[in-house]
Design an enzyme around this catalytic site. Structure first.
Site, PDB file in Angstrom:
ATOM      1  N   PRO A  90     -15.689  -6.084  -6.795  1.00  0.00           N
ATOM      2  CA  PRO A  90     -16.875  -5.431  -6.211  1.00  0.00           C
ATOM      3  C   PRO A  90     -17.095  -5.833  -4.762  1.00  0.00           C
ATOM      4  O   PRO A  90     -17.924  -5.244  -4.067  1.00  0.00           O
ATOM      5  CB  PRO A  90     -18.026  -5.895  -7.117  1.00  0.00           C
ATOM      6  CG  PRO A  90     -17.515  -7.064  -7.863  1.00  0.00           C
ATOM      7  CD  PRO A  90     -16.022  -6.948  -7.927  1.00  0.00           C
ATOM      8  N   GLU A 117     -15.854 -14.114 -14.769  1.00  0.00           N
ATOM      9  CA  GLU A 117     -16.656 -14.253 -13.541  1.00  0.00           C
ATOM     10  C   GLU A 117     -15.874 -13.823 -12.302  1.00  0.00           C
ATOM     11  O   GLU A 117     -16.403 -13.836 -11.194  1.00  0.00           O
ATOM     12  CB  GLU A 117     -17.126 -15.700 -13.377  1.00  0.00           C
ATOM     13  CG  GLU A 117     -18.393 -16.025 -14.134  1.00  0.00           C
ATOM     14  CD  GLU A 117     -19.531 -15.043 -13.840  1.00  0.00           C
ATOM     15  OE1 GLU A 117     -19.908 -14.896 -12.666  1.00  0.00           O
ATOM     16  OE2 GLU A 117     -20.034 -14.428 -14.804  1.00  0.00           O
ATOM     17  N   ARG A 155      -3.599  12.332  -8.549  1.00  0.00           N
ATOM     18  CA  ARG A 155      -3.800  13.797  -8.508  1.00  0.00           C
ATOM     19  C   ARG A 155      -3.582  14.374  -7.116  1.00  0.00           C
ATOM     20  O   ARG A 155      -3.461  15.576  -6.950  1.00  0.00           O
ATOM     21  CB  ARG A 155      -5.170  14.175  -9.079  1.00  0.00           C
ATOM     22  CG  ARG A 155      -6.341  13.727  -8.255  1.00  0.00           C
ATOM     23  CD  ARG A 155      -7.631  13.818  -9.061  1.00  0.00           C
ATOM     24  NE  ARG A 155      -7.982  15.173  -9.439  1.00  0.00           N
ATOM     25  CZ  ARG A 155      -8.514  16.067  -8.601  1.00  0.00           C
ATOM     26  NH1 ARG A 155      -8.753  15.746  -7.349  1.00  0.00           N
ATOM     27  NH2 ARG A 155      -8.810  17.274  -9.026  1.00  0.00           N
ATOM     28  N   ASP A 170     -11.356  20.398  -3.346  1.00  0.00           N
ATOM     29  CA  ASP A 170     -12.323  19.510  -3.969  1.00  0.00           C
ATOM     30  C   ASP A 170     -13.337  18.996  -2.956  1.00  0.00           C
ATOM     31  O   ASP A 170     -13.087  19.013  -1.755  1.00  0.00           O
ATOM     32  CB  ASP A 170     -11.619  18.283  -4.572  1.00  0.00           C
ATOM     33  CG  ASP A 170     -10.949  18.601  -5.897  1.00  0.00           C
ATOM     34  OD1 ASP A 170     -11.345  19.577  -6.527  1.00  0.00           O
ATOM     35  OD2 ASP A 170     -10.040  17.837  -6.269  1.00  0.00           O
TER      36      ASP A 170
HETATM   37  N1  SAM Z   1     -18.587 -12.457 -10.199  1.00  0.00           N
HETATM   38  C1  SAM Z   1     -17.936 -11.364  -9.534  1.00  0.00           C
HETATM   39  C2  SAM Z   1     -18.685 -10.990  -8.270  1.00  0.00           C
HETATM   40  O1  SAM Z   1     -19.896 -11.187  -8.223  1.00  0.00           O
HETATM   41  O2  SAM Z   1     -18.061 -10.473  -7.327  1.00  0.00           O
HETATM   42  C3  SAM Z   1     -17.845 -10.152 -10.450  1.00  0.00           C
HETATM   43  C4  SAM Z   1     -16.909 -10.328 -11.579  1.00  0.00           C
HETATM   44  S1  SAM Z   1     -16.778  -8.899 -12.615  1.00  0.00           S
HETATM   45  C5  SAM Z   1     -17.827  -9.318 -13.966  1.00  0.00           C
HETATM   46  C6  SAM Z   1     -15.183  -9.060 -13.324  1.00  0.00           C
HETATM   47  C7  SAM Z   1     -14.101  -8.223 -12.683  1.00  0.00           C
HETATM   48  O3  SAM Z   1     -14.395  -6.852 -12.811  1.00  0.00           O
HETATM   49  C8  SAM Z   1     -13.859  -8.452 -11.207  1.00  0.00           C
HETATM   50  O4  SAM Z   1     -13.049  -9.556 -10.955  1.00  0.00           O
HETATM   51  C9  SAM Z   1     -13.197  -7.141 -10.790  1.00  0.00           C
HETATM   52  O5  SAM Z   1     -11.807  -7.164 -11.034  1.00  0.00           O
HETATM   53  C10 SAM Z   1     -13.833  -6.129 -11.735  1.00  0.00           C
HETATM   54  N2  SAM Z   1     -14.915  -5.346 -11.107  1.00  0.00           N
HETATM   55  C11 SAM Z   1     -16.227  -5.391 -11.417  1.00  0.00           C
HETATM   56  N3  SAM Z   1     -16.934  -4.523 -10.689  1.00  0.00           N
HETATM   57  C12 SAM Z   1     -16.057  -3.893  -9.883  1.00  0.00           C
HETATM   58  C13 SAM Z   1     -16.186  -2.881  -8.880  1.00  0.00           C
HETATM   59  N4  SAM Z   1     -17.365  -2.376  -8.555  1.00  0.00           N
HETATM   60  N5  SAM Z   1     -15.065  -2.471  -8.252  1.00  0.00           N
HETATM   61  C14 SAM Z   1     -13.859  -2.994  -8.557  1.00  0.00           C
HETATM   62  N6  SAM Z   1     -13.674  -3.959  -9.495  1.00  0.00           N
HETATM   63  C15 SAM Z   1     -14.758  -4.414 -10.154  1.00  0.00           C
END
Ligand code: SAM
Length: 226
Positions: A90, A117, A155, A170
């Site tokens: 994220p 996490e 795609r 699109d």
């Molecule tokens: N503690 C982390 C933080 O605050 O940045 C978030 C961890 S999340 C619960 C677990 C995993 O989900 C991340 O390591 C990532 O690979 C994936 N993930 C969660 N949200 C995401 C998003 N918006 N975009 C891409 N990957 C995401």
């Protein structure tokens, strides 16, 4: 169609991808030879009897962190000189249509899916070439996020979509949202299809679609026009 785009997905939940890669557009893309998928279980790159891939965070705090060792070993085994190593997080660059187009032109993509996490910071720092977020919200894991990116990119590989050029109309392709679309019946419960679409006048239809696309974009996503 050119050489297949190699897509590797490193995850601790490989089964999550079974249905997704085995159906619809992605299945057809693989059958056509546009793309080759390799789903890799991160646990195969653990080096202990219990196939441990996570550990507690240094400094304390809740949850578990994916260890760097298995991820580095997996990438070192899969990597080619042209590979882009994409950490799903994220905290990464926000994914959009332009990024999808860029990835669709790559030769080899390796997706690293986090969980718990998150992932040891050294993976983003020293292993990944890209860090991608699919939006400002937090998912439980990166496998679903990688699937979103893969769908949007594949795609756009020329020849993948049945009707040539369909993706070109699109939303986002020319910086605007798509115009409203209708299909039969022309009158559904008193809601009528705009007459111009039934007129057979292709010039007028094109003009109407351009105007509608601009209007929609102004109303819903003025930021795209700015
Ligand atoms: N503690 C982390 C933080 O605050 O940045 C978030 C961890 S999340 C619960 C677990 C995993 O989900 C991340 O390591 C990532 O690979 C994936 N993930 C969660 N949200 C995401 C998003 N918006 N975009 C891409 N990957 C995401």
């Amino acid at each position: 169609m050119g050489d297949a785009l190699q897509i590797d997905i490193v995850t601790i939940f490989p089964a999550m991808l079974d249905g997704f890669l085995g159906q619809s557009m992605l299945k057809r893309a693989a059958e056509k030879g546009a793309v080759r998928f390799r789903v890799v279980n991160l646990r195969d790159y653990a080096n202990d009897r219990h196939q441990t891939v996570d550990d507690r965070p240094f400094g304390g705090g809740p949850g578990m962190i994916l260890k760097p060792g298995p991820l580095f070993r997996a990438v070192e085994a899969l990597r080619s000189p042209e590979a882009r190593v994409i950490l799903m997080t994220p905290q990464g660059r926000r994914f959009d249509q332009r990024a999808a187009l860029e990835l669709s032109c790559a030769r080899h993509l390796i997706f690293l899916c986090g969980h718990y996490e998150g992932v040891d910071h050294r993976v983003g720092e020293a292993l990944a070439t890209d860090e991608i977020s699919i939006g400002d919200y937090v998912l439980t894991g990166g496998t679903l996020a990688a699937a979103v990116v893969i769908d949007a990119a594949v795609r756009l590989i020329p020849g993948v979509l049945g009707a040539e050029g369909a993706a070109g109309q699109d939303s986002f392709c020319d910086g605007a949202l798509e115009y409203p679309q209708y299909t039969r019946p022309a009158d559904f419960r008193g809601m009528k299809v705009p007459g111009v679409l039934l007129s057979g006048d292709h010039g007028e239809i094109e003009k109407w679609r351009r105007e509608q696309a601009q209007k929609r974009t102004r109303e819903r996503r003025p930021d795209l026009l700015a």
